[in-house]
Design a protein around this motif. Structure first.
Motif: not given
Length: 450
Positions: A181-182, A203-211, A273-275, A282-284
């Motif tokens: 993935y890109d 507000t102190p909400v909670t958020i997730g991120m995938i990156d 990962h970085r080439h 990013a692999a599945l």
């Protein structure tokens, strides 16, 4: 034949960079990847066949006029090398050991070479062993309700139809290549008007991120605790620019720009990962692991500023998280208005976000389609950059965090009960753009905090 040997060290992207720098201006390149020229390559790859042919003709003309004879010979060698050789990108771990290799299929899809994923079972393992496959990992993902086998097949069995025939029916239905993935950042041109980001709540909400990984040492995060976990083998180099930009939009504190939810607790799953300075992926399996981990942290909103192919395993994970009342937000993609739908954004359970500029004009490279749900500002928005800098970034990657922030704030402040109610509430906060009602360009419209 020395020319051919040299050519085998070139990828398609590095060749394009070498040749296109002769004919393309260098203005305002984004740092959303670890090298500022990458957005130019992304734009070239997104053009239609007609434009690509025009560029190729210009390259040929300039090669003849401007390259010395030795580079002309190198060019001739490169274009005769087979595509699978040109597009092999090894990923190295500690001590420069090759851990896996990315290859590009004929349709442009990136995968790990001869690697596949399938829902685990004793029967599936037996079949794969009989085929001479190498079992690389068996990963239990309790929060998404599956255990996944990662395996590498001999070259003669590297075929989806063949593998499906050999596997038991239930496992065959889950079979997927180990896709890559890109990120979805793009060029911020110098002549584009800058757009101020809107704050959604304190507000102190909670958020997730995938990156990518986040540079937590950046001054913008000095007063924030970002909970970060990576899902890569030890020793693999990780990029930080894109994840830092996304995290900066969400929670960064800096005198030069306003973040979306500065008091939020941010969970960051690093999977890329970085080439080299120009290429990352990013692999599945790490993506599935990241979704599983964020669900275990009881994160209610997950931002995914990335795109890639749809597949049964990702689809199942998305459905399981939606059933757990977790809202998923993803970038629609930067492959252009004629491009096919990108995933995970195109799944029904995911909010797909496109990007507009400060005047509400659509970002020129944004994907379009019926799956697009909301638009947000994503052209020339200021955020944290790599190496402690602050600057402007562009792309649907930069728009998705605005919708993630809005969803988290609206969910908390209005004490809504479920994901469906949140999506309905977001629809009440839009400015309709384009065709009246929901359309394939802007979705329901531009989400605004005003």
């Amino acid at each position: 034949m020395m020319t051919i040997k040299l050519a085998r060290h070139f990828t398609k992207r590095s060749l394009l960079f070498t040749l296109l720098t002769l004919i393309l201006p260098t203005t305002g390149f984004s740092q959303v990847l670890d090298n500022p020229v990458q957005p130019v390559l992304q734009d070239v790859q997104r053009t239609t066949d007609r434009v690509r042919n025009q560029v190729q003709q210009r390259v040929q003309d300039n090669v003849q006029q401007r390259l010395p004879e030795t580079l002309q010979n190198l060019h001739q060698g490169v274009v005769t090398v087979a595509n699978d050789t040109m597009n092999r990108l090894p990923v190295l771990g500690a001590n420069n050991q090759e851990l896996f290799t990315e290859v590009t299929l004929d349709d442009g899809t990136r995968v790990l070479e001869r690697e596949w994923l399938v829902v685990a079972s004793a029967e599936a393992e037996q079949v794969l062993q009989k085929l001479g496959s190498e079992l690389l990992a068996k990963q239990e993902l309790g929060a998404v309700g599956m255990t996944v086998l990662r395996f590498k097949v001999p070259a003669e069995f590297n075929d989806e139809e063949l593998l499906r025939r050999e596997l038991p029916d239930a496992e065959a239905a889950s079979l997927a290549r180990h896709y890559v993935y890109d990120t979805q950042g793009s060029a911020a041109t110098a002549d584009t008007e800058q757009a101020a980001q809107q704050r959604w709540c304190e507000t102190p909400v909670t958020i997730g991120m995938i990156d990518t990984a986040v540079d937590t040492a950046h001054p913008a995060f000095a007063s924030h605790t970002i909970v970060q976990k990576d899902f890569l083998a030890n020793g693999i180099a990780q990029p930080t620019a894109h994840g830092t930009a996304v995290a900066g939009l969400l929670v960064g504190s800096h005198e030069d720009y306003m973040s979306l939810v500065p008091q939020a607790k941010l969970y960051s799953a690093a999977i890329f990962h970085r080439h080299n300075a120009l290429q990352q992926g990013a692999a599945l399996l790490p993506l599935l692991e990241a979704l599983n981990w964020l669900a275990e942290q009881q994160v209610r909103v997950i931002n995914m500023s990335l795109t890639g192919p749809g597949n049964p395993l990702l689809e199942q994970a998305v459905k399981r998280l939606s059933e757990q009342n977790i809202l998923l937000v993803a970038a629609a993609g930067n492959d252009g208005p004629a491009a096919p739908a990108s995933y995970p954004a195109a799944y029904d359970e995911v909010i797909a976000v496109t990007a507009v500029d400060g005047h509400g004009a659509i970002y020129r490279w944004a994907n379009q389609g019926e799956f697009v749900e909301f638009a947000a500002r994503g052209v020339q928005v200021k955020t944290a950059r790599r190496d402690g800098q602050v600057g402007y970034e562009t792309g649907t990657s930069m728009a998705a965090p605005a919708v993630s922030a809005a969803a988290a704030c609206i969910w908390h402040e209005n004490k809504l009960q479920n994901v469906a109610e949140v999506r309905q509430a977001l629809q009440q906060r839009v400015i309709d753009l384009g065709t009246k009602g929901r359309d394939s360009v802007f979705g329901f419209g531009l989400l605004t905090a005003e």
